[in-house]
Design a protein around this motif. Structure first.
Motif, mmCIF file in Angstrom:
data_model
loop_
_atom_site.group_PDB
_atom_site.id
_atom_site.type_symbol
_atom_site.label_atom_id
_atom_site.label_comp_id
_atom_site.label_asym_id
_atom_site.label_seq_id
_atom_site.Cartn_x
_atom_site.Cartn_y
_atom_site.Cartn_z
ATOM 1 N N THR A 1 -21.860 3.024 2.015
ATOM 2 C CA THR A 1 -20.588 3.329 1.793
ATOM 3 C C THR A 1 -19.457 2.296 1.080
ATOM 4 O OG1 THR A 1 -19.563 2.550 3.874
ATOM 5 C CG2 THR A 1 -20.543 4.739 3.894
ATOM 6 N N GLY A 2 -20.037 1.223 0.671
ATOM 7 C CA GLY A 2 -19.502 0.210 -0.071
ATOM 8 C C GLY A 2 -19.029 -1.009 1.073
ATOM 9 N N HIS A 3 -19.265 -0.438 1.862
ATOM 10 C CA HIS A 3 -19.300 -1.687 3.295
ATOM 11 C C HIS A 3 -20.547 -1.811 3.540
ATOM 12 C CE1 HIS A 3 -14.955 -1.464 3.613
ATOM 13 N NE2 HIS A 3 -15.041 -0.077 3.343
ATOM 14 N N LEU A 4 -21.096 -3.080 4.321
ATOM 15 C CA LEU A 4 -22.495 -3.260 4.764
ATOM 16 C C LEU A 4 -22.672 -2.010 5.728
ATOM 17 C CD1 LEU A 4 -24.896 -5.021 4.605
ATOM 18 C CD2 LEU A 4 -24.178 -6.143 6.358
ATOM 19 N N TYR A 5 -21.755 -1.933 6.538
ATOM 20 C CA TYR A 5 -22.010 -0.770 7.735
ATOM 21 C C TYR A 5 -20.525 0.064 7.510
ATOM 22 C CZ TYR A 5 -26.332 -2.182 9.288
ATOM 23 O OH TYR A 5 -27.813 -2.489 9.175
ATOM 24 N N ALA A 6 -20.699 1.058 7.686
ATOM 25 C CA ALA A 6 -19.367 2.137 7.503
ATOM 26 C C ALA A 6 -18.082 1.950 8.624
ATOM 27 C CB ALA A 6 -19.546 3.517 7.697
ATOM 28 N N TYR A 7 -18.674 1.431 9.799
ATOM 29 C CA TYR A 7 -17.352 1.032 10.887
ATOM 30 C C TYR A 7 -16.513 -0.041 10.205
ATOM 31 C CZ TYR A 7 -19.467 -3.725 12.058
ATOM 32 O OH TYR A 7 -19.807 -4.937 12.092
ATOM 33 N N GLU A 8 -16.909 -0.653 9.368
ATOM 34 C CA GLU A 8 -15.907 -1.837 8.614
ATOM 35 C C GLU A 8 -14.937 -0.920 7.929
ATOM 36 O OE1 GLU A 8 -18.193 -4.830 6.514
ATOM 37 O OE2 GLU A 8 -19.946 -4.128 7.637
ATOM 38 N N GLY A 9 -15.173 0.030 7.328
ATOM 39 C CA GLY A 9 -14.088 0.828 6.567
ATOM 40 C C GLY A 9 -13.349 1.690 7.404
ATOM 41 N N LEU A 10 -13.942 1.933 8.734
ATOM 42 C CA LEU A 10 -13.011 2.926 9.709
ATOM 43 C C LEU A 10 -12.346 1.881 10.302
ATOM 44 C CD1 LEU A 10 -15.353 5.408 11.346
ATOM 45 C CD2 LEU A 10 -13.335 5.965 9.891
ATOM 46 N N GLY A 11 -12.739 0.735 10.359
ATOM 47 C CA GLY A 11 -11.742 -0.240 11.439
ATOM 48 C C GLY A 11 -11.761 -0.033 12.864
ATOM 49 N N VAL A 12 -13.114 0.561 13.079
ATOM 50 C CA VAL A 12 -13.466 0.916 14.630
ATOM 51 C C VAL A 12 -15.006 0.086 14.657
ATOM 52 C CG1 VAL A 12 -14.123 2.605 16.153
ATOM 53 C CG2 VAL A 12 -11.915 2.950 14.790
ATOM 54 N N THR A 13 -14.952 -0.580 15.817
ATOM 55 C CA THR A 13 -16.107 -1.158 16.149
ATOM 56 C C THR A 13 -16.920 -0.449 17.448
ATOM 57 O OG1 THR A 13 -15.133 -3.325 15.523
ATOM 58 C CG2 THR A 13 -17.145 -3.597 16.753
ATOM 59 N N PRO A 14 -18.144 -0.012 16.942
ATOM 60 C CA PRO A 14 -18.779 0.586 18.182
ATOM 61 C C PRO A 14 -19.267 -0.676 19.162
ATOM 62 C CG PRO A 14 -20.273 0.358 16.410
ATOM 63 C CD PRO A 14 -19.026 -0.287 15.979
ATOM 64 N N ASP A 15 -20.055 -0.046 20.251
ATOM 65 C CA ASP A 15 -20.646 -0.903 21.162
ATOM 66 C C ASP A 15 -22.305 -1.002 20.999
ATOM 67 O OD1 ASP A 15 -18.570 -1.532 23.247
ATOM 68 O OD2 ASP A 15 -18.719 0.786 23.152
ATOM 69 N N ILE A 16 -22.707 -0.089 20.131
ATOM 70 C CA ILE A 16 -24.201 0.018 19.676
ATOM 71 C C ILE A 16 -24.028 0.762 18.364
ATOM 72 C CG2 ILE A 16 -26.602 1.023 20.327
ATOM 73 C CD1 ILE A 16 -25.516 1.148 23.285
ATOM 74 N N LEU A 17 -25.072 0.346 17.750
ATOM 75 C CA LEU A 17 -25.252 0.744 16.245
ATOM 76 C C LEU A 17 -26.528 1.075 15.877
ATOM 77 C CD1 LEU A 17 -23.225 -0.149 13.138
ATOM 78 C CD2 LEU A 17 -25.553 -0.120 13.005
ATOM 79 N N SER A 18 -27.014 2.347 15.282
ATOM 80 C CA SER A 18 -28.138 2.338 14.876
ATOM 81 C C SER A 18 -28.338 2.376 13.326
ATOM 82 C CB SER A 18 -28.916 3.774 15.312
ATOM 83 O OG SER A 18 -27.869 4.849 15.090
ATOM 84 N N THR A 19 -29.456 1.441 12.770
ATOM 85 C CA THR A 19 -29.726 1.555 11.351
ATOM 86 C C THR A 19 -30.981 1.809 11.085
ATOM 87 O OG1 THR A 19 -29.236 0.184 9.393
ATOM 88 C CG2 THR A 19 -29.544 -0.926 11.690
ATOM 89 N N ALA A 20 -31.419 2.433 9.981
ATOM 90 C CA ALA A 20 -32.696 2.640 9.335
ATOM 91 C C ALA A 20 -32.766 2.873 8.053
ATOM 92 C CB ALA A 20 -33.466 3.626 10.265
ATOM 93 N N LYS A 21 -33.282 3.993 7.538
ATOM 94 C CA LYS A 21 -33.187 4.409 6.263
ATOM 95 C C LYS A 21 -33.203 3.206 5.086
ATOM 96 C CE LYS A 21 -32.198 9.226 6.438
ATOM 97 N NZ LYS A 21 -31.662 9.906 7.184
ATOM 98 N N ALA A 22 -31.929 2.869 4.758
ATOM 99 C CA ALA A 22 -31.757 1.717 3.610
ATOM 100 C C ALA A 22 -32.229 0.541 4.061
ATOM 101 C CB ALA A 22 -30.429 1.986 3.042
ATOM 102 N N LEU A 23 -32.303 0.396 5.494
ATOM 103 C CA LEU A 23 -32.528 -0.979 5.949
ATOM 104 C C LEU A 23 -33.854 -1.762 5.171
ATOM 105 C CD1 LEU A 23 -31.703 -3.424 7.918
ATOM 106 C CD2 LEU A 23 -33.007 -2.454 9.677
ATOM 107 N N GLY A 24 -34.921 -0.774 5.044
ATOM 108 C CA GLY A 24 -36.166 -1.138 4.531
ATOM 109 C C GLY A 24 -36.185 -0.842 3.026
ATOM 110 N N GLY A 25 -35.166 -0.497 2.601
ATOM 111 C CA GLY A 25 -35.475 -0.062 0.982
ATOM 112 C C GLY A 25 -36.624 1.024 0.558
ATOM 113 N N GLY A 26 -37.215 1.326 1.443
ATOM 114 C CA GLY A 26 -38.495 2.144 1.154
ATOM 115 C C GLY A 26 -39.661 1.747 2.246
#
Ligand code: PLP
Length: 404
Positions: A231-256
């Motif tokens: 989204t142009g931020h490392l994680y989208a929460y930065e753009g929303l201005g709301v910080t979660p307690d838990i975040l899941s990441t995958a897909k692009a993390l390994g670039g394939g």
């Protein structure tokens, strides 16, 4: 030996997928070639996975270097790439702690289990309810299709795990009515991906955060699709201005390369004590080395600013197509997560546009039956955006010509 054509797929594979007839054999940047040497422009990016394109020299080098050193150890040992990646993820985000796994569904599974365990430890067994949103997508394991808000993905697989409620997305009154002191977590995508590229209202997201705090519920962001620069931020929460307690990441993390992670605070992480959760491959050195290199490339002002610039170019191109064909009802996007909803007249026919684009040498995606979805490499070149959209234009022309 039989030739490895598409027909072999039907002979040996479970029929849960129906891939294109052509079989891709090579990729480079935003281009892919099939067995016959036909060239495609790739606006699908492996469904928001190939965030630095195909065959990126730095990723190839990192994988080869690690391949000569150490492949696997199990979690009886740690390893340098896992430590390095953990440092980078915790330095770059709200999180203090990382759990590794191999996919988005597993990252979410860990997130939901941790949310329940944290509530159990701190507030007792009654606080176990998860609230999620209609149309949300969180993966294909039984727990994640149950938290997901698309009933078709759990049909036939019941009984589903209990203690899960769904409310409409971006509807704070509905959440207010559903949340209680029994709620252990509210789970959301900052932008619903599979659901049709539907962004969370920033006001809604802030209100969700406040309601979670009022009820001692954890806020879980599924950033499997929106994460790692998309989204142009490392994680989208930065753009929303709301910080979660838990975040899941995958897909692009390994670039394939298959890798997933769950990020959280030290306080919440404390509930995953020794023996409570695990993954044989989690923290695999090959996966972590590649992911660590992905972050080096993506988490730079050049790449992230580039995503916003390319978004503008993409939207200009789609606007031009719309001026000509009046085909889109609305274009919704954040960075290079782009959804173009078809006008009512073409609702239900996104798959047809996808097929026509493919026939014209463009790989793209749909998000449900009404939305064309584009998730190209974050490094896609301006000229490739133009060339890909020119192929889309041809596809649209053909569909409209057949209509007339
Ligand atoms: C793709 C996706 C998942 C599932 O990831 P897998 O790696 O396929 O398990 C979960 N959540 C979101 C938002 C996704 O887009």
């Amino acid at each position: 030996m039989t030739e490895l054509t598409r027909s072999v797929f039907d002979d040996v594979m479970v029929p849960n997928y129906n891939p294109q007839q052509m079989v891709p054999v090579r990729g480079e940047g935003t281009r892919v070639w099939d067995q016959d040497g036909n060239e495609f422009i790739d606006f699908a990016g492996g469904i928001a996975v190939n965030c630095v394109g195909h065959n990126h020299p730095k990723l190839v080098a990192a994988l080869k270097e690690q391949a000569d050193k150490l492949w696997h150890l199990s979690n009886v040992y740690t390893n340098e790439p896992a430590l390095e990646l953990g440092q980078k993820l915790t330095e770059a985000t709200f999180a203090d702690r990382v759990f590794y796994c191999n996919s988005g569904a597993e990252a979410n599974e860990a997130a939901f289990k941790l949310a329940r365990k944290y509530a159990f430890d701190n507030f007792g067994p009654e606080k176990n309810e998860i609230i999620a949103f209609e149309k949300a997508f969180h993966g294909r394991t039984l727990f994640t299709v149950s938290v997901g808000g698309q009933p078709k993905y759990r049909e036939g697989f019941e009984p589903a795990p209990g203690g899960i409620n769904h409310v409409p997305f971006n509807d704070i009154e509905a959440l207010k009515a559903a949340i209680s002191d029994k709620t252990c977590a509210v789970v959301m995508e900052p932008i619903q991906g599979e659901g049709g590229i539907i962004p969370a209202d920033p006001e809604f997201a802030k209100a969700v955060r406040e309601l979670c705090d009022e009820h001692n519920a954890l806020l879980v962001f599924d950033e499997v699709q929106t994460g790692v620069g998309r989204t142009g931020h490392l994680y989208a929460y930065e753009g929303l201005g709301v910080t979660p307690d838990i975040l899941s990441t995958a897909k692009a993390l390994g670039g394939g390369f298959p890798v997933g992670a769950m990020l959280t605070t030290a306080k919440v992480a404390a509930s995953f004590v020794m023996g409570t959760h695990g993954s044989t491959y989690g923290g695999n050195p090959l996966a972590c080395k590649v992911a660590s290199t992905v972050l080096d490339i993506v988490n730079t002002p050049e790449t992230l600013d580039g995503v916003n610039a390319k978004n503008k170019l993409f939207l200009q191109g789609l606007d031009a197509l719309n001026a000509k064909f009046e085909i889109f009802k609305e274009v919704r996007s954040a960075g290079l997560l782009i959804g173009a909803e078809l006008v009512e007249k073409f609702h239900g026919r996104a798959g047809e546009f996808n097929k026509a684009a493919h026939a014209n040498g463009l790989m793209m995606l749909v998000a449900g039956p009404n939305v064309l979805r584009f998730t190209p490499s974050l490094l896609v070149e301006d000229a490739e955006i133009e060339a890909g959209l020119a192929r889309l234009e041809k596809a649209i022309e053909q569909i409209l010509a057949a209509e007339a």
